[in-house]
Design a protein around this motif. Sequence first.
Motif, PDB file in Angstrom:
ATOM      1  N   LEU B 158       0.824  -1.214   0.000  1.00 12.53           N
ATOM      2  CA  LEU B 158       0.000   0.000   0.000  1.00 12.53           C
ATOM      3  C   LEU B 158       0.852   1.255   0.000  1.00 12.53           C
ATOM      4  CD1 LEU B 158      -2.894  -0.877   2.476  1.00 12.53           C
ATOM      5  CD2 LEU B 158      -2.946  -0.692   0.001  1.00 12.53           C
ATOM      6  N   LEU B 159       1.878   1.282   0.886  1.00 10.53           N
ATOM      7  CA  LEU B 159       2.689   2.494   0.991  1.00 10.53           C
ATOM      8  C   LEU B 159       3.762   2.551  -0.079  1.00 10.53           C
ATOM      9  CD1 LEU B 159       3.267   3.071   4.782  1.00 10.53           C
ATOM     10  CD2 LEU B 159       1.777   4.280   3.224  1.00 10.53           C
ATOM     11  N   LEU B 161       3.828   1.253  -3.235  1.00 11.89           N
ATOM     12  CA  LEU B 161       3.455   1.440  -4.642  1.00 11.89           C
ATOM     13  C   LEU B 161       3.588   2.880  -5.105  1.00 11.89           C
ATOM     14  CD1 LEU B 161       0.504  -0.879  -5.675  1.00 11.89           C
ATOM     15  CD2 LEU B 161       2.791  -0.689  -6.653  1.00 11.89           C
ATOM     16  N   PRO B 162       2.993   3.859  -4.381  1.00  8.70           N
ATOM     17  CA  PRO B 162       3.141   5.225  -4.885  1.00  8.70           C
ATOM     18  C   PRO B 162       4.551   5.774  -4.681  1.00  8.70           C
ATOM     19  CG  PRO B 162       1.882   5.219  -2.856  1.00  8.70           C
ATOM     20  CD  PRO B 162       2.065   3.801  -3.246  1.00  8.70           C
ATOM     21  N   ARG B 165       7.772   4.618  -6.883  1.00 12.79           N
ATOM     22  CA  ARG B 165       7.843   4.947  -8.299  1.00 12.79           C
ATOM     23  C   ARG B 165       8.628   6.236  -8.538  1.00 12.79           C
ATOM     24  NH1 ARG B 165       2.222   4.947 -11.045  1.00 12.79           N
ATOM     25  NH2 ARG B 165       2.101   6.783  -9.752  1.00 12.79           N
ATOM     26  N   TYR B 170      10.987  10.543  -1.401  1.00 13.23           N
ATOM     27  CA  TYR B 170       9.568  10.399  -1.096  1.00 13.23           C
ATOM     28  C   TYR B 170       9.290   9.216  -0.176  1.00 13.23           C
ATOM     29  CZ  TYR B 170       8.356  13.935  -4.467  1.00 13.23           C
ATOM     30  OH  TYR B 170       8.235  15.120  -5.121  1.00 13.23           O
ATOM     31  N   MET B 174       7.444   9.497   3.344  1.00  4.70           N
ATOM     32  CA  MET B 174       6.166   8.835   3.544  1.00  4.70           C
ATOM     33  C   MET B 174       6.228   7.834   4.693  1.00  4.70           C
ATOM     34  SD  MET B 174       4.038   6.586   0.906  1.00  4.70           S
ATOM     35  CE  MET B 174       3.043   7.714   0.052  1.00  4.70           C
ATOM     36  N   ALA B 177       5.979   9.691   7.879  1.00  8.54           N
ATOM     37  CA  ALA B 177       4.601  10.048   8.207  1.00  8.54           C
ATOM     38  C   ALA B 177       3.865   8.831   8.774  1.00  8.54           C
ATOM     39  CB  ALA B 177       3.885  10.579   6.969  1.00  8.54           C
ATOM     40  N   PHE B 178       4.124   7.649   8.197  1.00 11.45           N
ATOM     41  CA  PHE B 178       3.483   6.429   8.694  1.00 11.45           C
ATOM     42  C   PHE B 178       3.913   6.137  10.134  1.00 11.45           C
ATOM     43  CE2 PHE B 178       3.480   1.606   8.692  1.00 11.45           C
ATOM     44  CZ  PHE B 178       2.129   1.515   8.936  1.00 11.45           C
TER      45      PHE B 178
END
Lengths: 299, 396
Positions: B158-159, B161-162, B165, B170, B174, B177-178
């Motif tokens: 979930l985390l 994949l975006p 890329r 990033y 991210m 943040a998680f």
Amino acid sequence: MDPFLTSRVVSDLLGGFTNGVIYGLFALSLVLVWRSTGVLNFAQGAMPMFATYLGMVVFSGHLSYWPCVAISVVAGFAIGGVTERVLVRPLYGKPEINPIVVMVGFLIVLEAVAAAIWSTVPRGVQSPFSSVFFQAGGKPIALSRFSVYEIVAALIVMAGVAALFRFTKIGLQLRAAALAPEVSRLLGVRVGRMLTLGWILSTGVGTVTTILVASNFFTGLTPQVMDGIFAFGFIAAAVGGLNSPVGAIVSGVVIGIVLQFVGDFLNGNDIILVALLILVVSLMVRPNGVFTKSTSRRV
Amino acid sequence: MRTRDGLVRGAVTIALAALAVLASLLAAPSPRDSLAWAITGAVAVVSASIMTSPRVRRAHPATRRASMTVLCVDATVVATYFFSAPTNFDLAIGAAMSIVLLGLSFLTGASGQISLGNGAFMGVGAFTMAIWANHHATTPIVVTLLIALFSGALVGVLLGLPATRLRGPYLAGMTLAFAVAFGAIVSSFNSWTGGDAGLQLPRAATPPGWLAHFFSPSTPLLVANTMWLADLSIVVTGVAFFFMANLFASRTGRAMRLVRDNEVAAELVGISLARTRVIAFIVSSAYAALGGALWTLVNNSVSPSTYSFALSITILSLIVIGGIGTIPGALIGGIIYAYSASVISWITAQTGLNAQGNLASQLNGIIFGGLLILTMIFAPMGIAGAARHLWSRRRR
């Protein structure tokens, strides 16, 4: 008119805007560093936190609010410049995780040293503005003298940064050094100094953010005060595009408002969950940020 | 296909050998028991000789790795017999941590990216373990561990994949943040997770019946349980390291290293950058979840405050100090983690600091953060990299 101003939706809008301006200002400081040196500074919250302790706690017994603010900002400038020269400069041209790891280390050290000196108990920072909500027809509006101060101060700093970049020679040099370091060096721009200046500016902006956050009657100043703001500020900067100052500010404000509605209508715990969702979805849809023109990149 | 056979055979070998050692030790009324020593000794000698035989060295690297792992697991399991219960507890915690570190080491070594949220991924595994055990108490431990592993992989998809890329930081941002959000996430699912209080396992993990009756009746229950948990963690760690060593050396692993070192070349030979990065991230999250699940088992409970942002940062510090991108680095980091608390309290005692004071409570952060910066600037490959460097210089 009065019931409109005090309605739930308007309250959320106003409260969200106040938070969002803070997120946007912090996102701006992240973007300034990213644009000038290509580093996502994970100590971007901790460095200003330390500067704020230096100004607002050490001198609070002797000086009033505004001189303390000035001392904090100057301390922020100094910390930013020294950090770039000492910690970051040796890492240019190394793999991209090296500066990330070093700045995370700096974050740990700064938070631990601050907690060792000033303990983790929140320190109240007295601002000269009351945080009692304005009244309209006997009901509170979600706006106080303090939140007006927050908004105005943030807007002034944003405008100042914009003016610096757009209208001054130094601003032009800063942009040139970030965009094309080789060419600007040939044209006589002192690129090294511009990189340092980028960090100085960004830590200054971060320090103003931290002072505004810490002056809030309900938070106060703790060593970890900026951890949460960092998460929201990063999400704002990434959604807007790490390269776009305008994008960072706008998406900071939008995220602030959206999250205020989430907190009010759903649940306080869902705020960060929704923020993460916004980040994931926006990176899926517009990987380079909503506000940047997409560029293809081959090395 | 042949490598996959080798993997399965290797994993089964490790598990069987470790169980043989375990059974022989538990059956022994005292460490001097000759049968126990004979079995452990035989396992050690056989695996050592397989490992060093020139034919195996040349033609069967997977077998060599398997025998190496068996030797290490064998030796450590023997050691747990002599350790006190607290030492065994630390050993179990450190072994689980080294699995987490191995995952992060792989992520960086294979794709050049970094995660600041592996503490939260540990939390995912830890809570999955506790929730599953509370709903299905009869599931065998190994199956529950695998379920926790898959839950971590799922959140990783979930985390990852975006974020994977994209170039740049990033993924780091991210995952940060998680990690910051994890406490709130646990609270918002409090009917499942028990909110801030966390969960207890329905019953303490005890050795299965057929093993338990090998224990001599005079062994205190606590000692026997802790030893069993330490041995279990060590075997799981052995299997995890064995799989990772093979993955590093496999076709996928080589493709990943090419992605890290030269993206253009990797794309030219037909490797999908995004796919490779996502796979590396998923493996790293799954390993983190496995480590977290072991922690739940060892602690017999799970609390969200354990899996704070601070833990994620500790994980990063440990693997950087141990040697990021290397396999031995994860072991070194795990050992440091298991015994750092005792070392730091020893320093506090030696320097006469007030143990309840501000400075003493922050000493951990100051030392780890400082070491993190110094390592990255002066020896980016950590202790393992520095040791390898010295070793190759001496041989030349």
